[in-house]
Design a protein around this motif. Structure first.
Motif, PDB file in Angstrom:
ATOM      1  N   ASP A 279      66.740  78.373 141.023  1.00 50.31           N
ATOM      2  CA  ASP A 279      65.383  78.408 141.562  1.00 50.31           C
ATOM      3  C   ASP A 279      64.751  77.014 141.573  1.00 50.31           C
ATOM      4  O   ASP A 279      63.912  76.725 142.436  1.00 50.31           O
ATOM      5  CB  ASP A 279      64.512  79.363 140.739  1.00 50.31           C
ATOM      6  N   ASP A 280      65.133  76.164 140.607  1.00 48.58           N
ATOM      7  CA  ASP A 280      64.562  74.817 140.592  1.00 48.58           C
ATOM      8  C   ASP A 280      65.043  74.014 141.797  1.00 48.58           C
ATOM      9  O   ASP A 280      64.299  73.205 142.356  1.00 48.58           O
ATOM     10  CB  ASP A 280      64.888  74.097 139.279  1.00 48.58           C
ATOM     11  N   VAL A 281      66.286  74.252 142.226  1.00 56.10           N
ATOM     12  CA  VAL A 281      66.779  73.600 143.442  1.00 56.10           C
ATOM     13  C   VAL A 281      65.982  74.097 144.653  1.00 56.10           C
ATOM     14  O   VAL A 281      65.599  73.318 145.530  1.00 56.10           O
ATOM     15  CB  VAL A 281      68.282  73.866 143.640  1.00 56.10           C
ATOM     16  N   ARG A 282      65.727  75.394 144.683  1.00 57.11           N
ATOM     17  CA  ARG A 282      64.932  75.965 145.777  1.00 57.11           C
ATOM     18  C   ARG A 282      63.532  75.341 145.807  1.00 57.11           C
ATOM     19  O   ARG A 282      62.985  75.058 146.886  1.00 57.11           O
ATOM     20  CB  ARG A 282      64.854  77.486 145.625  1.00 57.11           C
ATOM     21  N   HIS A 283      62.959  75.125 144.632  1.00 61.31           N
ATOM     22  CA  HIS A 283      61.638  74.497 144.546  1.00 61.31           C
ATOM     23  C   HIS A 283      61.668  73.110 145.190  1.00 61.31           C
ATOM     24  O   HIS A 283      60.762  72.746 145.956  1.00 61.31           O
ATOM     25  CB  HIS A 283      61.214  74.388 143.080  1.00 61.31           C
ATOM     26  N   VAL A 284      62.703  72.346 144.906  1.00 59.51           N
ATOM     27  CA  VAL A 284      62.836  71.004 145.491  1.00 59.51           C
ATOM     28  C   VAL A 284      62.986  71.099 147.004  1.00 59.51           C
ATOM     29  O   VAL A 284      62.359  70.347 147.763  1.00 59.51           O
ATOM     30  CB  VAL A 284      64.041  70.268 144.870  1.00 59.51           C
ATOM     31  N   GLN A 285      63.816  72.026 147.452  1.00 60.17           N
ATOM     32  CA  GLN A 285      64.026  72.185 148.892  1.00 60.17           C
ATOM     33  C   GLN A 285      62.729  72.540 149.613  1.00 60.17           C
ATOM     34  O   GLN A 285      62.454  72.013 150.701  1.00 60.17           O
ATOM     35  CB  GLN A 285      65.088  73.263 149.146  1.00 60.17           C
ATOM     36  N   ILE A 286      61.936  73.412 149.022  1.00 56.01           N
ATOM     37  CA  ILE A 286      60.668  73.809 149.643  1.00 56.01           C
ATOM     38  C   ILE A 286      59.725  72.613 149.742  1.00 56.01           C
ATOM     39  O   ILE A 286      59.120  72.359 150.803  1.00 56.01           O
ATOM     40  CB  ILE A 286      60.008  74.954 148.848  1.00 56.01           C
ATOM     41  N   ARG A 287      59.611  71.861 148.644  1.00 57.18           N
ATOM     42  CA  ARG A 287      58.713  70.709 148.652  1.00 57.18           C
ATOM     43  C   ARG A 287      59.160  69.685 149.697  1.00 57.18           C
ATOM     44  O   ARG A 287      58.348  69.180 150.472  1.00 57.18           O
ATOM     45  CB  ARG A 287      58.689  70.061 147.268  1.00 57.18           C
ATOM     46  N   LEU A 288      60.442  69.362 149.705  1.00 53.30           N
ATOM     47  CA  LEU A 288      60.942  68.349 150.636  1.00 53.30           C
ATOM     48  C   LEU A 288      60.867  68.840 152.080  1.00 53.30           C
ATOM     49  O   LEU A 288      60.681  68.042 153.003  1.00 53.30           O
ATOM     50  CB  LEU A 288      62.373  67.958 150.267  1.00 53.30           C
ATOM     51  N   SER A 289      61.011  70.148 152.273  1.00 51.83           N
ATOM     52  CA  SER A 289      60.863  70.709 153.611  1.00 51.83           C
ATOM     53  C   SER A 289      59.409  70.595 154.086  1.00 51.83           C
ATOM     54  O   SER A 289      59.146  70.245 155.249  1.00 51.83           O
ATOM     55  CB  SER A 289      61.301  72.183 153.625  1.00 51.83           C
ATOM     56  N   ASP A 290      58.473  70.853 153.183  1.00 50.71           N
ATOM     57  CA  ASP A 290      57.056  70.734 153.531  1.00 50.71           C
ATOM     58  C   ASP A 290      56.705  69.313 153.950  1.00 50.71           C
ATOM     59  O   ASP A 290      55.795  69.102 154.772  1.00 50.71           O
ATOM     60  CB  ASP A 290      56.185  71.154 152.341  1.00 50.71           C
TER      61      ASP A 290
END
Length: 253
Positions: A47-58
């Motif tokens: 989930d922490d990787v997903r958090h990074v992906q969401i932030r960088l996608s934003d």
């Protein structure tokens, strides 16, 4: 005989219950704020990787799937983010990159931080440095063990130590990235990383070999390169000064 007024007990009991709940919630929030994020690098998931992906996608750094897998797209997005934000560009989400991405900084609540600021600076810095070094060493040992497993699982033990030593020698060399993750994840630097062989389960022998190399054993004499002469390799590699051969690997500088 006077009767006890039981109705007076209810407000007091309610106040005690509310105070208990507030304290419990405060303790939970405090523990969450103090949670240390793990270091993220190519190949792991969560989930922490997903958090990074969401932030960088934003922020338009990442346009890949939000799947919680630290894939090459995530790696490159992190590197681009680091380059634009004055961070070490190694594609690894460590404490500084976590802070830049927006993870709540570790260190406790404001009162705790204020108390820490009142302590002698040298004492605080030493304490933080020791904790940081221990965390990095654990992550580095795991990563180094994986590459040893991917590159040299079938080599004799000294050959496994030698491969680990080469990787550590690169970290110390000004011609390579100055972090272990940066060296490991250089594009096409290691075949086992490129083909994902380094994601196999690590053997006890590979882990011991990585530990021996981290403790200073270098059977290669300071080599920065290794290659299997029985496989197709770049002609350039043969221009290196050969320091010896261990098992199926030739080593050079």
């Amino acid at each position: 005989m006077l009767k006890k007024d039981k109705s007076r007990r209810k407000p007091a009991a309610m106040l005690i219950l509310v105070a208990f709940l507030v304290a419990a919630v405060g303790t939970f929030a405090f523990s969450k704020a103090d949670a240390q994020p793990r270091t993220l690098y190519w190949g792991i998931s969560g989930d922490d990787v997903r958090h990074v992906q969401i932030r960088l996608s934003d922020w338009d750094y990442y346009d890949g799937p939000i799947d919680g897998v630290y894939n090459p797209q995530t790696f490159n997005a992190v590197k681009n983010f680091q380059a634009k934000n004055g961070l070490a560009v190694d594609g690894v989400v460590g404490p500084r990159t976590w802070a830049a991405i927006g993870y709540p900084p570790a260190g406790g609540s404001a009162p705790q931080q204020q108390a820490a600021q009142n302590q002698p600076t040298q004492q605080r810095d030493d304490r933080n440095e020791v904790a940081s070094r221990a965390e990095v060493n654990r992550a580095d040992l795991h990563l180094l063990s994986r590459v040893v497993m991917g590159e040299a699982a079938d080599e004799p033990y000294v050959g496994q130590v030698a491969v680990a030593a080469v990787i550590l020698n690169r970290v110390e060399s000004p011609n390579f990235p100055n972090t272990l993750a940066g060296v490991v994840y250089q594009p096409l630097a290691f075949e086992s990383v490129a083909n994902a062989q380094y994601t196999r389960e690590v053997s006890d022998e590979a882990r011991r070999a990585a530990e021996d190399a981290m403790n200073g054993w270098d059977p290669t004499g300071g080599a920065l390169f290794f290659w299997n002469p029985y496989k197709p390799v770049s002609k350039w590699i043969w221009s290196r000064t050969i320091t010896g051969q261990i098992g199926n690997h030739v080593f050079g500088i």
